[in-house]
Scaffold this active site. Structure first.
Site, PDB file in Angstrom:
ATOM      1  N   LYS A  36       0.824  -1.198   0.000  1.00  0.00           N
ATOM      2  CA  LYS A  36       0.000   0.000   0.000  1.00  0.00           C
ATOM      3  C   LYS A  36       0.865   1.257   0.000  1.00  0.00           C
ATOM      4  O   LYS A  36       0.569   2.237  -0.709  1.00  0.00           O
ATOM      5  CB  LYS A  36      -0.941  -0.023   1.203  1.00  0.00           C
ATOM      6  CG  LYS A  36      -2.039  -1.071   1.086  1.00  0.00           C
ATOM      7  CD  LYS A  36      -2.774  -1.303   2.394  1.00  0.00           C
ATOM      8  CE  LYS A  36      -3.807  -2.417   2.231  1.00  0.00           C
ATOM      9  NZ  LYS A  36      -4.484  -2.767   3.492  1.00  0.00           N
TER      10      LYS A  36
ATOM     11  N   GLN B  27      -5.030  -1.691   9.557  1.00  0.00           N
ATOM     12  CA  GLN B  27      -4.779  -2.980   8.920  1.00  0.00           C
ATOM     13  C   GLN B  27      -5.407  -4.107   9.746  1.00  0.00           C
ATOM     14  O   GLN B  27      -5.139  -4.241  10.934  1.00  0.00           O
ATOM     15  CB  GLN B  27      -3.274  -3.216   8.767  1.00  0.00           C
ATOM     16  CG  GLN B  27      -2.917  -4.488   8.025  1.00  0.00           C
ATOM     17  CD  GLN B  27      -3.379  -4.471   6.572  1.00  0.00           C
ATOM     18  OE1 GLN B  27      -3.250  -3.472   5.882  1.00  0.00           O
ATOM     19  NE2 GLN B  27      -3.928  -5.576   6.124  1.00  0.00           N
TER      20      GLN B  27
ATOM     21  N   ASP C  22     -11.451   2.840   4.070  1.00  0.00           N
ATOM     22  CA  ASP C  22     -11.939   1.493   3.780  1.00  0.00           C
ATOM     23  C   ASP C  22     -13.462   1.427   3.659  1.00  0.00           C
ATOM     24  O   ASP C  22     -14.004   0.412   3.225  1.00  0.00           O
ATOM     25  CB  ASP C  22     -11.488   0.523   4.871  1.00  0.00           C
ATOM     26  CG  ASP C  22     -10.136  -0.111   4.574  1.00  0.00           C
ATOM     27  OD1 ASP C  22      -9.819  -0.271   3.381  1.00  0.00           O
ATOM     28  OD2 ASP C  22      -9.410  -0.445   5.520  1.00  0.00           O
TER      29      ASP C  22
END
Length: 323
Positions: free
Chosen positions: A70, A114, A137
């Protein structure tokens, strides 16, 4: 990303047996290029780079690898990335304090925690503590709720199902008026996938681990679009699939393979060889949905920065810490 109706993407012309291969790797390159162009334009206009913070707890090798990937994508796209690392045995309060600090940091436009977190930490509480306007997200209850409502727009939508929708758009596959089946009902993929297909005017069914096998086969057999995110290797067989259907395989399952340097290869939730003989279009594993997840993360980060710079309306304070 491409509007409805989309332009045709020639990368889907590659064939395997009777099916066109939807090349997620090629399409993800286009999405990342567009994210960089928008990030550069924003920097020219405001003198600010989109900023994303990634919070990682513990030292899981797979999570560390995902975070490195990422961050590399951020560098490629002109996005400033920050990594906040906490020890595996950190407390809930310590993690929430980090999230709070990032919520208050004006240089951070997007926050990603994460997953998975260590078992002693509450995932729902942590995700609910992220500001909805920085929830890259799309997992905050406010964003999920707005995704579910007609006439509302989430600040960000979950990256993997959003990537699936982008694959469909850029391959000129229109869900409107089609029958769609989503196999799986997770918060990360299955449920938001179904909501996005509904918003695209598909008639949607969701099947899952408690669906009787006969119903599972019947639903898939009647579907024009099948999205499989069950986490079961080779679950969907060729004889289940309607002739000419579009099949999107979200699954990633390692299987031993001595011919590979890593000792394993990746396969999906779809039996690719048999399904590709009947499907009209299909995504491979690897190289299908996988590359789109990080590409859409880049897209979401730029979107959240632009919303911030343009003064997006804020969520009511009483809803900011739902869990």
């Amino acid at each position: 990303p491409a509007p409805w109706p989309p332009r045709r993407n020639m990368s889907t012309k590659r064939k395997h047996d009777g099916a066109s291969i939807i090349d997620g790797k090629a399409i993800s390159v286009q999405v990342r290029k567009e994210a960089k162009e928008r990030a550069d334009q924003a920097h020219t206009q405001w003198g600010v780079r989109p900023g994303v913070a990634v919070v990682i707890v513990g030292d899981r090798k797979d999570s560390q690898t995902y975070v490195r990937n990422k961050q590399a994508a951020c560098e490629e796209c002109g996005i400033a990335s920050t990594k906040k690392e906490l020890k595996k045995d950190c407390t809930q309060e310590e993690l929430l304090e980090v999230v709070k600090g990032l919520n208050e940091d004006a240089s951070i436009h997007a926050i990603l925690v994460q997953l998975p977190l260590p078992e002693h930490l509450s995932e729902s509480e942590v995700l609910g503590a992220i500001s909805p306007q920085k929830d890259v997200d799309g997992f905050h209850p406010i964003n999920v709720g707005m995704l579910a409502m007609r006439g509302r727009e989430a600040y960000a939508e979950p990256c993997t199902p959003k990537g699936v929708m982008e694959l469909l758009k850029r391959s000129s596959i229109h869900p409107s008026g089609k029958r769609a089946v989503v196999v799986g009902r997770s918060n990360v993929v299955g449920t938001p996938m179904a909501l996005m297909l509904i918003r695209a005017d598909a008639t949607v069914q969701v099947v899952h681990s408690r669906t009787p096998k006969s119903d599972l086969e019947a639903c898939i057999g009647a579907a024009d679009i099948v999205v499989v995110a069950a986490g079961v290797r080779g679950l969907v067989k060729g004889e289940w699939v309607k002739e000419g259907a579009t099949v999107i395989d979200v699954g990633i399952n390692p299987v031993p393979d001595d011919t590979k340097k890593s000792g394993y290869r990746l396969v999906g939730d779809v039996d690719f060889e048999s399904v590709s003989q009947r499907a009209g279009s299909i995504t491979p594993v690897p190289g299908g949905v996988g590359p789109m997840t990080i590409a859409m993360l880049m897209h979401n980060t730029v979107d959240l920065m632009l919303l911030h710079m343009k003064g997006a309306p804020k969520a009511p304070e009483r809803f900011l810490h739902l869990h």
